[in-house]
Design a protein around this motif. Sequence first.
Motif, mmCIF file in Angstrom:
data_model
loop_
_atom_site.group_PDB
_atom_site.id
_atom_site.type_symbol
_atom_site.label_atom_id
_atom_site.label_comp_id
_atom_site.label_asym_id
_atom_site.label_seq_id
_atom_site.Cartn_x
_atom_site.Cartn_y
_atom_site.Cartn_z
ATOM 1 N N TRP A 147 40.992 34.527 39.441
ATOM 2 C CA TRP A 147 40.152 33.077 38.647
ATOM 3 C C TRP A 147 41.201 32.822 37.507
ATOM 4 N N CYS A 148 41.509 30.817 37.763
ATOM 5 C CA CYS A 148 42.632 30.753 37.941
ATOM 6 C C CYS A 148 42.196 30.133 35.809
ATOM 7 N N LEU A 149 42.007 30.597 34.528
ATOM 8 C CA LEU A 149 42.072 29.486 33.442
ATOM 9 C C LEU A 149 43.021 28.465 33.390
ATOM 10 N N ALA A 150 43.623 28.031 33.345
ATOM 11 C CA ALA A 150 44.365 27.132 33.186
ATOM 12 C C ALA A 150 43.810 25.892 34.021
ATOM 13 N N GLY A 151 43.055 26.310 35.332
ATOM 14 C CA GLY A 151 42.507 25.707 37.240
ATOM 15 C C GLY A 151 43.586 26.419 38.115
ATOM 16 N N GLY A 191 27.457 52.129 42.357
ATOM 17 C CA GLY A 191 28.024 53.385 42.849
ATOM 18 C C GLY A 191 29.754 53.347 43.371
ATOM 19 N N LYS A 192 30.477 51.952 42.503
ATOM 20 C CA LYS A 192 30.694 51.225 43.141
ATOM 21 C C LYS A 192 31.616 49.982 42.654
ATOM 22 N N THR A 193 32.506 49.486 42.421
ATOM 23 C CA THR A 193 33.049 48.071 41.405
ATOM 24 C C THR A 193 33.964 48.148 42.115
ATOM 25 N N PHE A 194 34.513 46.589 40.512
ATOM 26 C CA PHE A 194 35.799 45.904 41.681
ATOM 27 C C PHE A 194 36.786 46.263 39.898
ATOM 28 N N THR A 195 38.154 45.726 39.923
ATOM 29 C CA THR A 195 39.276 46.200 39.655
ATOM 30 C C THR A 195 39.695 44.645 39.040
ATOM 31 N N ALA A 196 40.289 44.238 37.729
ATOM 32 C CA ALA A 196 40.683 43.188 37.394
ATOM 33 C C ALA A 196 42.162 43.444 37.316
ATOM 34 N N ARG A 197 43.103 42.293 37.249
ATOM 35 C CA ARG A 197 44.724 42.566 37.400
ATOM 36 C C ARG A 197 45.232 40.817 37.058
ATOM 37 N N VAL A 198 46.220 40.816 35.677
ATOM 38 C CA VAL A 198 46.987 39.647 35.253
ATOM 39 C C VAL A 198 47.659 39.076 36.659
ATOM 40 N N GLY A 199 47.686 37.806 37.106
ATOM 41 C CA GLY A 199 48.212 37.351 38.680
ATOM 42 C C GLY A 199 48.827 36.544 37.810
ATOM 43 N N GLY A 200 50.224 35.874 38.312
ATOM 44 C CA GLY A 200 50.741 34.722 37.933
ATOM 45 C C GLY A 200 51.062 34.593 36.726
ATOM 46 N N GLN A 201 51.387 33.449 35.922
ATOM 47 C CA GLN A 201 51.183 32.434 35.013
ATOM 48 C C GLN A 201 50.233 32.457 34.031
ATOM 49 N N THR A 202 48.884 32.365 35.683
ATOM 50 C CA THR A 202 47.837 31.434 34.124
ATOM 51 C C THR A 202 46.635 32.357 35.125
ATOM 52 N N SER A 203 46.448 33.136 35.736
ATOM 53 C CA SER A 203 45.060 33.797 36.668
ATOM 54 C C SER A 203 45.058 34.720 36.326
ATOM 55 N N ILE A 204 43.662 35.758 36.458
ATOM 56 C CA ILE A 204 43.207 37.186 36.381
ATOM 57 C C ILE A 204 42.694 37.477 38.429
ATOM 58 N N ASP A 205 43.454 38.166 39.213
ATOM 59 C CA ASP A 205 42.078 39.022 40.397
ATOM 60 C C ASP A 205 41.883 40.116 40.412
ATOM 61 N N ILE A 206 41.249 39.371 41.177
ATOM 62 C CA ILE A 206 39.771 40.678 41.016
ATOM 63 C C ILE A 206 39.484 41.063 42.254
ATOM 64 N N TYR A 207 39.301 42.297 42.645
ATOM 65 C CA TYR A 207 38.763 43.036 44.226
ATOM 66 C C TYR A 207 38.087 44.311 43.569
ATOM 67 N N PRO A 208 38.258 44.689 45.022
ATOM 68 C CA PRO A 208 37.153 45.992 44.909
ATOM 69 C C PRO A 208 38.113 46.340 44.916
ATOM 70 N N GLU A 209 37.569 47.507 43.462
ATOM 71 C CA GLU A 209 38.520 49.007 43.366
ATOM 72 C C GLU A 209 39.118 49.849 44.451
ATOM 73 N N GLY A 210 40.461 49.197 44.158
ATOM 74 C CA GLY A 210 41.499 50.383 45.136
ATOM 75 C C GLY A 210 42.050 49.783 46.204
#
Length: 278
Positions: A147-151, A191-210
């Motif tokens: 998810w790149c908030l700036a595009g 019973g399972k979910t995702f994780t979100a982490r800041v990536g690069g200058q403009t993005s949030i990376d989202i992926y399965p937990e682990g």
Amino acid sequence: MFKDKRFLLADMDGTLTPHRQPIEKSMIYAIKSLLDLTNQHLGIVSGSDFDYIKEQVLDYFTDDEHFEGIREKIVCLPCNGTKVYQFIEGEWKKVYEVKIEDIFHHDTINNLFIDLLDLQKDFMVSYPTSVVLQPPFIENRGSLINWCLAGRKANQETRKTFSFLDKEQKVREHYSAALKEKFELIRKKEGKTFTARVGGQTSIDIYPEGWDKLFALKHFDPQKCRFVGDSCYGDGNDQPLFSYFIEKGCAWCVNSATQTEEIIRDLILRESKFSNGT
């Protein structure tokens, strides 16, 4: 997969290259010297997909005269190592991949996209900027959603404007927290979910937990690896690998590709086949 070899594992954006820019010539030859003069291999562990790594790094290692035997010592690990590419028989080939669809129903994934679009709208209303944003904002990379908030097509001016806003008002930290609340609802349901982490200058990376960057260690012997990255604290996407290796005294957090180049040149001096280093 590569457990018999020694590796320097490195992030790409902000570590091997400037953010969303090509690798610089001095870094190209620092890497070439590291792989040519020592028994080290290079693993590029990025949240980016293969096309971005190819565009920013690998396309600059195409000269057979200068890089013969070098590309075979580079392993490309897009999307936190949930994909693996090797240079085999003259081309880059995918040798491993897992997908979000392997563990989540398509309805869950599509509903997540709806949530991200709602949050993107909230960002555009709540944080007006002096530049035009450049959609698309969401990219499904198979094993990772970016998810790149700036595009995704944002130019350097737009990226710098967003980066300044993000540092001043902690925009991505705010939306990462909002996502975590939504992820807890998914956990209660599935019973399972995702994780979100800041990536690069403009993005949030989202992926399965682990499936953070520690996932990449499935392919290596951690005792034979080191790590260098730039987003190493808090919700930064390098944090899991950095925390793992810093406890062993074999990790670096850098502020620029220039710092990484200095680390690589130091490794060459200490570990060259022609020196007395270990």
